[in-house]
Design an enzyme around this catalytic site. Structure first.
Site, short mmCIF file in Angstrom:
data_model
loop_
_atom_site.label_atom_id
_atom_site.label_comp_id
_atom_site.label_asym_id
_atom_site.label_seq_id
_atom_site.Cartn_x
_atom_site.Cartn_y
_atom_site.Cartn_z
N GLU A 92 0.79 -1.22 0.00
CA GLU A 92 0.00 0.00 0.00
C GLU A 92 0.83 1.28 0.00
O GLU A 92 0.76 2.10 0.93
CB GLU A 92 -1.00 -0.01 1.16
CG GLU A 92 -1.96 -1.19 1.08
CD GLU A 92 -3.03 -1.22 2.14
OE1 GLU A 92 -4.05 -1.89 1.94
OE2 GLU A 92 -2.85 -0.54 3.19
N GLU A 152 -6.14 -7.88 -1.54
CA GLU A 152 -6.59 -7.81 -0.15
C GLU A 152 -8.08 -7.50 -0.16
O GLU A 152 -8.53 -6.61 -0.88
CB GLU A 152 -5.88 -6.70 0.64
CG GLU A 152 -4.50 -7.00 1.12
CD GLU A 152 -3.99 -5.92 2.09
OE1 GLU A 152 -4.82 -5.16 2.64
OE2 GLU A 152 -2.76 -5.83 2.28
#
Length: 538
Positions: A222, A351
């Site tokens: 991320e 995810e």
């Protein structure tokens, strides 16, 4: 012989044996927006996230031994056996420590061999079960092995933060965003990537770059600019929230993916981001919230456009983004799949999770009403894409795998998000959604012809075959799994110290866990708090 085999082999063991025998061969690559093996057979990334697997493998998180038919095995083997028996093909786990008590890299070029040996163990065991690994190389959130850490190691990146603050200027240098541009940070990260891919596994002797067990590298978990304003639009003095920060991340992605590919041309590479659209982009209106996501520095299509990025990946967090509309989930996946198709690349939902508190039976009962609809929506999108000749969504990796009953929930400390998001093999979501989707994918691949237009890999360029399990190992793994489901494997069934047997054979000594020491501090707390703060403006 066949009849005798079926009599001896439980259903789970037969599934595991089939998975081992049908495992993709060699390195996974991309051809015509499909993941393929060296024989041009398609590979579908059905999998699970378990971000603290390194700590579990090293014994840094206390766990019970898993008692099988012929002795003690460890939680890593049990996890992989369960995944394989349920037709899952991919496991995503961080290739770094998740807090400062257990880093992989102590300082530039100085590594924690205990942690590296644990990663060796994970890779070696995964190869036996035909499970491929997605390994992020650094983190945006944690204090350990993260962009914060690299900045702290660079005197030029640290800058004079106090001086900048006194002038009302926020942003790099002096903040974690310097990681993307500082010359020393870039140099240290490149050297870290080289160390990782050239690591020789202490158990099987394979270099990581030569190990087909690795499905892909995430450049970073991320990647973002350090932009967490209390109001939208962000104050102009917050440098990290300015549009130019997106350019810094893009430059970093291009430079680091190119360098990684030069070090390791065998493995796939992706970014590892949530998939937000930048301010002013065509799809900005699809972002969650009313503006915070567009100033995170991500720009999905541009970030995944370099030739050195092999496939697109997105994350999906209804609770953190406070966006619980199922139509949003559908649109988020659909538009990213369309963008990936335009780039000629497959897409993975890398995810995805939905929180449900698990403290009481009443709360656990809400799994069906609260969690199930979200999981169905995501996995239905996968099945629809797999059934379409032009579908580019080719994988879903749910967050996160539940280790219970072998790893105590107490290790989550005060991280309610971490505990509430986990999914165990006995959960209804797993048995009614995840497993059927994996079975569907497995069935499609069993009869699918080679991917059209794909070129076979020459014999001289092929990876060494993955090791396969003996029937004794298959039966052992199956018996262990079945016992776990029935709640029969308790620590009291073994002699004291038995839980360390496997790890000690690898030179890995279990450490005593300190309560609260192994919480995912920034990712679980700061991420949720900041995202919730930002999304209040939605």
């Amino acid at each position: 012989m066949r009849r005798a085999f079926i009599t001896l082999c439980s259903v789970a063991a037969c599934l595991l044996a089939a998975q081992a025998s049908a495992a993709a061969t060699g390195f996974i690559r991309v051809s015509n927006a499909r993941f393929v093996d060296e024989d041009c057979k398609e590979f579908i990334a059905n999998g699970l996230n378990t971000w603290q697997l390194l700590e579990v493998a090293a014994g840094n998180l206390a766990s019970k031994p898993v008692v099988g038919a012929s002795g003690v095995t460890d939680v890593i083997q049990w996890t992989l056996a369960t995944a394989a028996a349920n037709n899952l093909t991919v496991l995503r786990s961080f290739a770094f420590g998740t807090d400062t008590s257990f880093p992989l890299q102590n300082k530039p070029g100085v590594y924690n061999e205990h942690a590296f040996a644990a990663l060796d163990h994970i890779l070696n065991e995964a190869s036996k079960y035909g499970i491929r690994l997605i390994l992020p190389l650094t983190d945006n959130w944690s204090a350990s092995d993260s962009k914060d850490q690299y900045v702290s190691w660079s005197s030029s990146a640290r800058g004079s933060l106090l001086s900048r603050l006194s002038h009302g200027v926020l942003g790099d240098p002096g903040t974690p965003d310097a990681f993307y541009t500082d010359s020393m940070c870039r140099k240290n990260f490149k050297e870290h990537m080289s160390t990782i891919v050239n690591r020789r596994n202490s158990i099987n002797g394979r270099l990581y770059r030569d190990d087909p067990t690795i499905f892909a590298w995430d450049l970073m978990n991320e990647p973002r600019c350090d932009c967490f304003p209390d109001q939208i639009p962000a104050p102009p003095e917050m440098v990290s929230c300015r549009p130019e920060c997106a350019g810094k991340i893009q430059g970093w992605i291009e430079e680091m993916s190119g360098h990684l590919k030069s070090l390791d041309p065998n493995h796939l590479v992706t970014v590892g981001e949530e998939g937000f659209y930048a301010m002013g982009s065509v799809n900005e209106h699809l972002n969650p919230g009313n503006g915070w996501a567009s100033i995170t520095g991500q720009n999905f299509s541009m970030n995944h456009s370099p030739a050195t990025i092999d496939f697109a990946a997105i994350h999906l967090w209804p609770d953190n983004w406070e966006t619980w509309d199922l139509n949003f989930l559908h649109k988020w996946i659909q538009v990213h799949a369309e963008d990936a198709a335009a780039m000629g690349k497959p897409l993975i939902v890398e995810e995805f999770g939905k929180q449900v508190l698990l403290d009481t039976p009443k709360q656990r009962a809400t799994i069906m009403s609260l969690r199930m609809p979200f999981y169905r929506k995501v996995y239905d999108a996968l099945k629809e894409s797999l059934a379409s000749p032009n579908g580019t969504l080719r994988g879903v990796v749910f967050w996160q795998w539940g280790f219970e009953p072998y790893v105590s929930n107490s290790h989550f400390g005060k991280c309610r998000h971490c505990e509430a998001i986990q999914v165990s093999a006995s959960d209804s979501v797993f048995t009614q959604v995840i497993r059927p989707a994996a079975d569907y994918s497995h069935g499609l691949l069993a009869v699918a012809p080679p991917v059209p237009g794909c070129k076979l890999v020459d014999a001289k360029d092929r990876a060494k075959p993955l090791p396969t399990l003996s029937m004794a190992s298959v039966l052992e793994a199956s018996t262990t799994q079945e016992a776990a489901k029935k709640g029969l494997t308790e620590g009291s069934q073994t002699s004291p110290g038995a839980s360390a047997d496997v790890s000690n054979q690898l030179g890995i000594q279990r450490a005593t866990r300190k309560d609260g020491a192994n919480k995912r501090t920034r990712h679980s707390h700061q991420k949720a708090l900041h995202q919730r703060s930002n999304s209040r403006h939605s």
